[in-house]
Design an enzyme around this catalytic site. Structure first.
Site, PDB file in Angstrom:
ATOM      1  N   VAL A 116     -13.272  -4.557  -8.196  1.00 13.84           N
ATOM      2  CA  VAL A 116     -12.844  -5.963  -8.064  1.00 13.84           C
ATOM      3  C   VAL A 116     -13.166  -6.552  -6.695  1.00 13.84           C
ATOM      4  O   VAL A 116     -13.175  -7.775  -6.538  1.00 13.84           O
ATOM      5  CB  VAL A 116     -11.322  -6.161  -8.352  1.00 13.84           C
TER       6      VAL A 116
ATOM      7  N   ASN B 127      -4.266  -7.366 -11.965  1.00 15.80           N
ATOM      8  CA  ASN B 127      -3.328  -6.274 -11.685  1.00 15.80           C
ATOM      9  C   ASN B 127      -3.894  -5.208 -10.740  1.00 15.80           C
ATOM     10  O   ASN B 127      -3.136  -4.557 -10.028  1.00 15.80           O
ATOM     11  CB  ASN B 127      -2.928  -5.641 -13.028  1.00 15.80           C
TER      12      ASN B 127
ATOM     13  N   SER C 129       4.328  -8.046  -5.949  1.00 21.01           N
ATOM     14  CA  SER C 129       5.217  -6.912  -5.697  1.00 21.01           C
ATOM     15  C   SER C 129       6.512  -7.384  -5.044  1.00 21.01           C
ATOM     16  O   SER C 129       6.538  -8.437  -4.390  1.00 21.01           O
ATOM     17  CB  SER C 129       4.536  -5.923  -4.743  1.00 21.01           C
TER      18      SER C 129
ATOM     19  N   SER D  47       7.150  -6.125  -2.571  1.00 14.15           N
ATOM     20  CA  SER D  47       6.609  -6.063  -1.201  1.00 14.15           C
ATOM     21  C   SER D  47       6.056  -7.397  -0.710  1.00 14.15           C
ATOM     22  O   SER D  47       5.657  -7.509   0.441  1.00 14.15           O
ATOM     23  CB  SER D  47       5.509  -5.006  -1.119  1.00 14.15           C
TER      24      SER D  47
ATOM     25  N   TYR E 272      -0.655  -3.488   3.321  1.00 19.38           N
ATOM     26  CA  TYR E 272      -0.475  -3.750   1.883  1.00 19.38           C
ATOM     27  C   TYR E 272       0.437  -4.942   1.619  1.00 19.38           C
ATOM     28  O   TYR E 272       0.111  -5.810   0.795  1.00 19.38           O
ATOM     29  CB  TYR E 272       0.104  -2.477   1.259  1.00 19.38           C
TER      30      TYR E 272
ATOM     31  N   LYS F 225       0.203  -8.536  -0.910  1.00 22.23           N
ATOM     32  CA  LYS F 225       1.070  -8.862  -2.053  1.00 22.23           C
ATOM     33  C   LYS F 225       1.739 -10.229  -1.848  1.00 22.23           C
ATOM     34  O   LYS F 225       1.956 -10.969  -2.815  1.00 22.23           O
ATOM     35  CB  LYS F 225       2.104  -7.745  -2.245  1.00 22.23           C
TER      36      LYS F 225
ATOM     37  N   ILE G  85       7.725   1.508  -9.249  1.00 24.24           N
ATOM     38  CA  ILE G  85       7.365   1.943 -10.595  1.00 24.24           C
ATOM     39  C   ILE G  85       6.563   3.237 -10.441  1.00 24.24           C
ATOM     40  O   ILE G  85       5.594   3.258  -9.668  1.00 24.24           O
ATOM     41  CB  ILE G  85       6.461   0.864 -11.286  1.00 24.24           C
TER      42      ILE G  85
END
Ligand code: NAI
Ligand SMILES: C[C@H](O)[C@@H]1OC(=O)[C@H](O)[C@@H]1O
Length: 253
Positions: A64, A90, A143, A145, A156, A160, A189
């Site tokens: 991606v 996703n 997220s 996050s 990261y 998000k 998750i």
């Protein structure tokens, strides 16, 4: 069924949350195209389950982070499935690392995959929806996050937050085309992305203890919320952020 005959595209559909959403959509009557990177076996498993649900399924391999992947994914899926009704962005990575010695390439790759990858994919999906002229639903997996920090996620969490912001801005840009844009904000998750991190028993115990519903999430916990946002049941929902975290975010004390 909630997604009868709809064409649903999912990036990162060979594992974890994307796989559960792809299979869940097929079980609601959708035909499904997945993008993925590397994991041929996982992609095959997703397609098996999609076909067992009686739906059409195709997989298109590609990174991606490369804008060409988005064009190829959308055009291949459009030819195979007859259009794009729902686009789920996703795909993502989270290589845990401390801040002070974070390698430049880890930061750059995380931004390229999680934020720029989402941007290119959402843009390609939206262009096809606008051309079709029948509206659509775009869902980006952000997220928890996006709202809170992480010591080993300094590269990261901004991606998000960026994905959440992307859905807010595209909701405005695409509303006139009857294209709804919403963000899903999973909590913790259990998937490949955090297998190493959660193998530390102390960390796992802490995460579980923070979750009022008393357990970590499983990928299937995201399927229902994604199907809701994809379906006409959410026809007046756009620019929204849906936390799916077992209550972790609100649990201060
Ligand atoms: N697992 C969790 O606790 C949480 C995950 N998320 C987000 O959910 C999304 C999915 O994560 P998981 O299912 O947990 O991870 P996972 O590692 O189980 O699955 C990731 C999927 O993304 C694909 N992928 C990775 N890099 C790619 C690339 N460069 N190009 C195309 N595909 C690529 C993989 O092939 C795989 O299908 C990610 O965006 C992640 O940030 C958000 C909150 C919590
Ligand atoms: C990879 C992490 O365990 C996971 O990803 C996120 O976005 C959240 O921080 C979760 O804990």
């Amino acid at each position: 069924m909630l997604l009868d005959g709809r064409s649903v595209l999912v990036t990162g559909g060979s594992a974890g949350i994307g796989q559960a959403i792809a299979i869940g959509a097929a079980r609601q009557g959708a035909n499904v195209a997945i993008n993925y990177h590397g994991d041929d076996e996982g992609a095959e498993h997703t397609l098996d389950q999609v076909r067992q649900a009686g739906s059409k399924g195709i997989a298109v391999k590609g990174d991606v982070a490369d804008p060409k992947t988005a064009e190829e994914f959308v055009s291949t899926a459009t030819k195979a499935l007859g259009g794009v009704d729902v686009f789920v962005s996703n795909a993502g990575i989270c290589p845990f690392h401390a801040f002070l010695d974070m390698p430049q390439e880890t930061v750059e790759r995380t931004v390229q995959v999680n934020l720029l990858g989402a941007y290119y994919m959402v843009q390609a999906g939206a262009r096809q929806m606008v051309e079709q002229g029948r509206g659509g639903s775009i869902i980006a997996v952000s997220s928890i996050s996006a709202l809170v920090g992480g010591e080993f996620q300094t590269h990261y969490t901004p991606t998000k937050a960026g994905v959440l912001s992307l859905m807010q801005s595209t909701a405005i840009a695409l509303g006139k085309h009857q294209i709804r844009c919403n963000a899903l904000l999973p909590g913790t998750i259990e998937t490949d992305i955090n297998r190493d991190d959660l193998s530390d028993p102390e960390k796992r115990k802490y995460m579980e203890a923070r979750t009022p519903l008393g357990r970590l999430g499983e990928p299937e916990d995201l399927a229902g919320p994604a199907i809701f946002l994809a379906s006409d049941m959410a026809r007046y929902v756009t620019g929204a952020a849906l936390l799916v975290d077992g209550g972790m975010y609100v649990n201060l004390q």
